[in-house]
Design a protein around this motif. Structure first.
Motif, short mmCIF file in Angstrom:
data_model
loop_
_atom_site.label_atom_id
_atom_site.label_comp_id
_atom_site.label_asym_id
_atom_site.label_seq_id
_atom_site.Cartn_x
_atom_site.Cartn_y
_atom_site.Cartn_z
N LYS A 58 0.85 -1.18 0.00
CA LYS A 58 0.00 0.00 0.00
C LYS A 58 0.89 1.24 0.00
CE LYS A 58 -3.89 -2.22 2.37
NZ LYS A 58 -4.81 -2.17 3.54
N GLU A 61 2.92 3.32 3.02
CA GLU A 61 3.12 2.54 4.23
C GLU A 61 4.56 2.01 4.29
OE1 GLU A 61 0.21 -0.33 5.27
OE2 GLU A 61 -1.48 1.06 5.07
N LYS A 121 -1.63 -9.16 12.76
CA LYS A 121 -1.38 -7.74 13.00
C LYS A 121 -2.67 -6.92 12.98
CE LYS A 121 -0.25 -6.62 8.15
NZ LYS A 121 0.80 -6.09 7.27
N LYS A 122 -2.58 -5.67 13.47
CA LYS A 122 -3.72 -4.77 13.57
C LYS A 122 -3.56 -3.60 12.62
CE LYS A 122 -5.30 -7.01 17.28
NZ LYS A 122 -6.57 -7.76 17.29
N LYS A 123 -4.67 -3.00 12.25
CA LYS A 123 -4.64 -1.78 11.44
C LYS A 123 -4.30 -0.59 12.33
CE LYS A 123 -8.19 -3.26 8.15
NZ LYS A 123 -9.58 -3.00 7.67
N HIS A 127 0.27 2.92 9.74
CA HIS A 127 0.76 1.62 9.30
C HIS A 127 0.26 0.56 10.28
CE1 HIS A 127 3.74 1.62 12.54
NE2 HIS A 127 4.06 2.85 12.19
N SER A 128 0.41 -0.70 9.88
CA SER A 128 -0.04 -1.78 10.76
C SER A 128 0.91 -1.94 11.94
CB SER A 128 -0.12 -3.08 9.96
OG SER A 128 1.13 -3.37 9.35
N SER A 290 4.07 -3.41 5.05
CA SER A 290 2.93 -3.57 4.16
C SER A 290 3.32 -4.53 3.04
CB SER A 290 2.53 -2.21 3.58
OG SER A 290 1.49 -2.35 2.63
N ASP A 470 -7.80 -8.77 11.87
CA ASP A 470 -8.12 -7.35 11.82
C ASP A 470 -7.64 -6.76 10.49
OD1 ASP A 470 -8.94 -4.80 13.26
OD2 ASP A 470 -6.86 -4.33 12.77
N TYR A 471 -6.36 -6.85 10.25
CA TYR A 471 -5.78 -6.21 9.06
C TYR A 471 -6.21 -6.89 7.78
CZ TYR A 471 -2.30 -4.16 5.95
OH TYR A 471 -1.68 -3.49 4.92
N TRP A 472 -6.30 -8.23 7.77
CA TRP A 472 -6.49 -8.97 6.53
C TRP A 472 -7.95 -9.18 6.16
CZ3 TRP A 472 -2.33 -9.37 3.68
CH2 TRP A 472 -1.07 -9.36 4.30
N ASP A 474 -9.87 -7.17 4.64
CA ASP A 474 -10.09 -6.65 3.29
C ASP A 474 -9.67 -7.65 2.22
OD1 ASP A 474 -9.09 -3.26 4.17
OD2 ASP A 474 -10.97 -4.34 4.45
#
Length: 489
Positions: A58, A61, A121-123, A127-128, A290, A470-472, A474
């Protein structure tokens, strides 16, 4: 309690940890993942070099390379100079073999822990973020264990490791002819002030300048080391013979004491301190990258272990061993490196080593504090956050840097070793429990690469419900994998 009593106690605890428990756990876990991943550190080394050059998935990031630099900045420090010389001086040439072994096996452990950090990981706003505390909380649902890890990491990195980094710099400057009893106080104060200015956010100038100086200093250090080794070429055959023969000298008279003082114990201690594989530190940096697939950052962090141990630590060991200078109880750590370099460079050795240590230690202090603050924020997740809490935390970090310069040799090293060992004993069993997800992730990555695709991560491909992550979330749609961009396999 007297200083001698404290030193005796810490030494006994450290010897017990590394003579019995950690030797079995570190080698056992590393060998387990080395086999489970089919010799990944050797088999996919070329792939790790390829993915490290990729831009962030992304725009804007953190790239894999930047995350690698954060973790490498923490890894490459006083341990690569003073730590390796301590191992060679006290454990003999054979300790180098055990550092190599720990790095080879540890590369597999580093891959697993960093891949897990990416998966869970978290958003964040920019950045994560993540790390062991987060994958323990999310995957194991053990809040108490996650909080225990966070506390232990803070004690290890902001406490033990930063105390030790400060001590090693003060120890190097104490070797000058003009040094006196006030030298450690002055060195500690300078480091503490620089640390405070950097972490309180008043200016980024110092860290920006150091960020330029340290890579240059690392290259200069490698260059000087090569010169010393080449000009002592007549000792090179003896050096390799000593490494091989000394590796299995377990000093059987001390077996009852658990190999205390052996090449194996010192090599594992210093190897773990330097490359930190399996300790749970690097995943905090790995989670910020990222990437399109968690395995990419796992491979990159595996590369960091190689850079640290196989390149920089090995160079220091070769400098000491090729010089012919013998390490003793009085000549160890940074002074031993200085004496070794002086065999070729004479009076230039002292200012060179002390300058290198100062620069490496300063960036290590900042990198270690980054890890500590990530975990401090984890502990505050359910607390009504007040700015004064972070201010007090940062002030404590600066004071600890000052205190470290005043420690004694045995206290500084043993305290760092003990805290690091306890941290590893939390993280290593956790990654064994969760390791299957990282291995499944590796298989998914390899299958996509074999199909000529740029691997894209889909949680369901390794049996995870996207709702657990959380992050994944999407990337939950199966179409993501099918639309992967072809690359040259």
């Amino acid at each position: 309690m007297s200083n001698e009593t404290i030193k005796t106690f810490l030494n006994a605890v450290s010897d017990t940890l590394y003579s019995y428990i950690l030797i079995a756990v570190l080698i056992g876990v590393g060998l387990y993942f080395f086999i489970r991943t089919a010799a990944l550190p050797l088999r996919m080394f070329k792939e790790s070099l390829r993915v490290v050059a990729e831009p962030p998935e992304k725009e804007g990031e953190v790239s894999s390379f930047r995350a690698l630099m954060v973790s490498t900045a923490s890894r490459v420090g006083v341990g690569n100079i003073a730590g390796v010389a301590t191992a060679v001086g006290l454990g003999g040439a054979g300790s180098v073999f055990w550092m190599w072994l720990i790095a080879t096996l540890g590369g597999a452990s580093a891959f697993i822990e960093s891949t897990l950090a990416q998966i869970y990981k978290k958003k964040g706003p920019h950045h994560s973020y993540g790390g062991p505390a987060y994958y323990i909380q999310t995957a194991l649902k053990k809040n108490w264990l996650a909080s225990s890890f966070a506390v232990m990491l803070i004690l290890t990195y902001m406490g033990g490791f930063n105390l030790l980094a400060s001590f090693n710099v003060a120890d190097a400057f104490s070797a000058y002819s003009w040094a006196n009893e006030w030298t450690p106080w002055i060195v500690g104060a300078v480091l503490a002030v620089l640390m405070a200015v950097s972490i309180f956010g008043g200016t980024r100038r110092l860290t920006d300048v150091t960020g330029v100086l340290v890579p240059i200093m690392a290259l200069v250090y490698l260059g000087v080391g090569v010169v010393v080794i080449v000009l002592n070429y007549q000792n090179i055959p003896t050096m390799f013979k000593a490494i091989v023969s000394g590796a299995f000298d377990f000093r059987f008279e001390t077996v009852a004491g658990g190999f205390a003082g052996s090449a194996m114990m010192h090599g594992i201690k210093r190897g773990l301190y330097s490359n930190e594989a399996g300790v749970g530190s690097a995943p905090n940096a790995a989670a910020s990258a990222s990437v399109s697939h968690p395995v990419k950052q796992g491979l990159v962090q595996m590369l960091s272990v190689f850079i640290d141990t196989m390149v920089i630590c090995t160079l220091t060991a070769f400098v000491v061993l090729a010089s012919g200078v013998e390490g003793t109880d009085l000549l160890k750590g940074a002074p031993l490196v200085t004496a070794s370099i002086a065999t070729v460079l004479g009076g230039f050795a002292q200012p060179f080593v002390s300058t290198a240590l100062f620069l490496f230690a300063f960036t290590t202090l900042i990198g270690n504090f980054y890890y500590a603050e990530v975990n401090f924020r984890f502990l505050l997740r359910d607390i009504d956050f007040k700015h004064w809490m972070l201010t007090a935390f940062r002030a404590t970090a600066a004071l600890l840097v000052f205190a470290g310069a005043l420690l004694e040799f045995e206290v500084a090293w043993n305290l760092g070793d003990i805290l690091m060992g306890l941290l590893a004993l939390i993280n290593l069993p956790v990654i064994v429990i969760l390791g299957k997800k990282a291995v499944d992730c590796l298989k998914d990555y390899q299958a996509q690469r074999k199909a000529g695709k740029n691997p894209q991560f889909v949680a369901s491909s390794i049996g995870l419900d996207p709702g657990e992550l959380d992050y994944w979330q999407d990337a939950a749609a199966p179409v993501a994998a099918a639309s992967a961009v072809p690359v040259n396999a």
